[in-house]
Design a protein around this motif. Sequence first.
Motif, PDB file in Angstrom:
ATOM      1  N   ALA A  69     123.696  36.631 -13.783  1.00  0.00           N
ATOM      2  CA  ALA A  69     123.613  37.692 -14.780  1.00  0.00           C
ATOM      3  C   ALA A  69     124.673  38.716 -14.420  1.00  0.00           C
ATOM      4  O   ALA A  69     124.608  39.344 -13.372  1.00  0.00           O
ATOM      5  CB  ALA A  69     122.224  38.315 -14.777  1.00  0.00           C
ATOM      6  N   ALA A  70     125.662  38.854 -15.264  1.00  0.00           N
ATOM      7  CA  ALA A  70     126.762  39.796 -15.003  1.00  0.00           C
ATOM      8  C   ALA A  70     126.599  41.028 -15.889  1.00  0.00           C
ATOM      9  O   ALA A  70     126.340  40.899 -17.085  1.00  0.00           O
ATOM     10  CB  ALA A  70     128.094  39.121 -15.262  1.00  0.00           C
ATOM     11  N   PHE A  71     126.735  42.195 -15.315  1.00  0.00           N
ATOM     12  CA  PHE A  71     126.607  43.444 -16.048  1.00  0.00           C
ATOM     13  C   PHE A  71     127.800  44.323 -15.727  1.00  0.00           C
ATOM     14  O   PHE A  71     128.347  44.285 -14.636  1.00  0.00           O
ATOM     15  CB  PHE A  71     125.335  44.190 -15.629  1.00  0.00           C
ATOM     16  N   ARG A  72     128.189  45.122 -16.687  1.00  0.00           N
ATOM     17  CA  ARG A  72     129.262  46.078 -16.474  1.00  0.00           C
ATOM     18  C   ARG A  72     128.679  47.476 -16.704  1.00  0.00           C
ATOM     19  O   ARG A  72     128.033  47.716 -17.719  1.00  0.00           O
ATOM     20  CB  ARG A  72     130.401  45.834 -17.450  1.00  0.00           C
ATOM     21  N   ALA A  73     128.935  48.372 -15.778  1.00  0.00           N
ATOM     22  CA  ALA A  73     128.445  49.746 -15.915  1.00  0.00           C
ATOM     23  C   ALA A  73     129.209  50.443 -17.042  1.00  0.00           C
ATOM     24  O   ALA A  73     130.416  50.243 -17.204  1.00  0.00           O
ATOM     25  CB  ALA A  73     128.640  50.494 -14.612  1.00  0.00           C
ATOM     26  N   PRO A  74     128.522  51.223 -17.867  1.00  0.00           N
ATOM     27  CA  PRO A  74     129.223  51.920 -18.947  1.00  0.00           C
ATOM     28  C   PRO A  74     130.190  52.954 -18.379  1.00  0.00           C
ATOM     29  O   PRO A  74     129.962  53.531 -17.326  1.00  0.00           O
ATOM     30  CB  PRO A  74     128.098  52.595 -19.721  1.00  0.00           C
ATOM     31  N   GLY A  75     131.283  53.134 -19.100  1.00  0.00           N
ATOM     32  CA  GLY A  75     132.250  54.145 -18.696  1.00  0.00           C
ATOM     33  C   GLY A  75     133.349  53.574 -17.999  1.00  0.00           C
ATOM     34  O   GLY A  75     134.249  53.607 -17.444  1.00  0.00           O
TER      35      GLY A  75
END
Length: 75
Positions: A69-75
């Motif tokens: 599960a890959a996630f990217r932090a907003p901003g």
Amino acid sequence: VLGDPVARDGFHPADAMMWTTWRVMQKLVRSTPPNLRDGVGAAAAWALYPLDAAICSLGLTSGVNLELAAFRAPG
């Protein structure tokens, strides 16, 4: 988010290969400068996808499997 591979009980060459590959790739991405990590990680995933598909088609992944599960932090 991806944890270390989970090996089955006993020695299995496929598990040893999976663990070694994971450690090499982990060190490669960690040693990459922060501004290049996303690109290096994406290239590594793209390059290793055919190998992963081949290993799965041979039935060598009969141990405990985890999903990525890959996630990217907003901003």
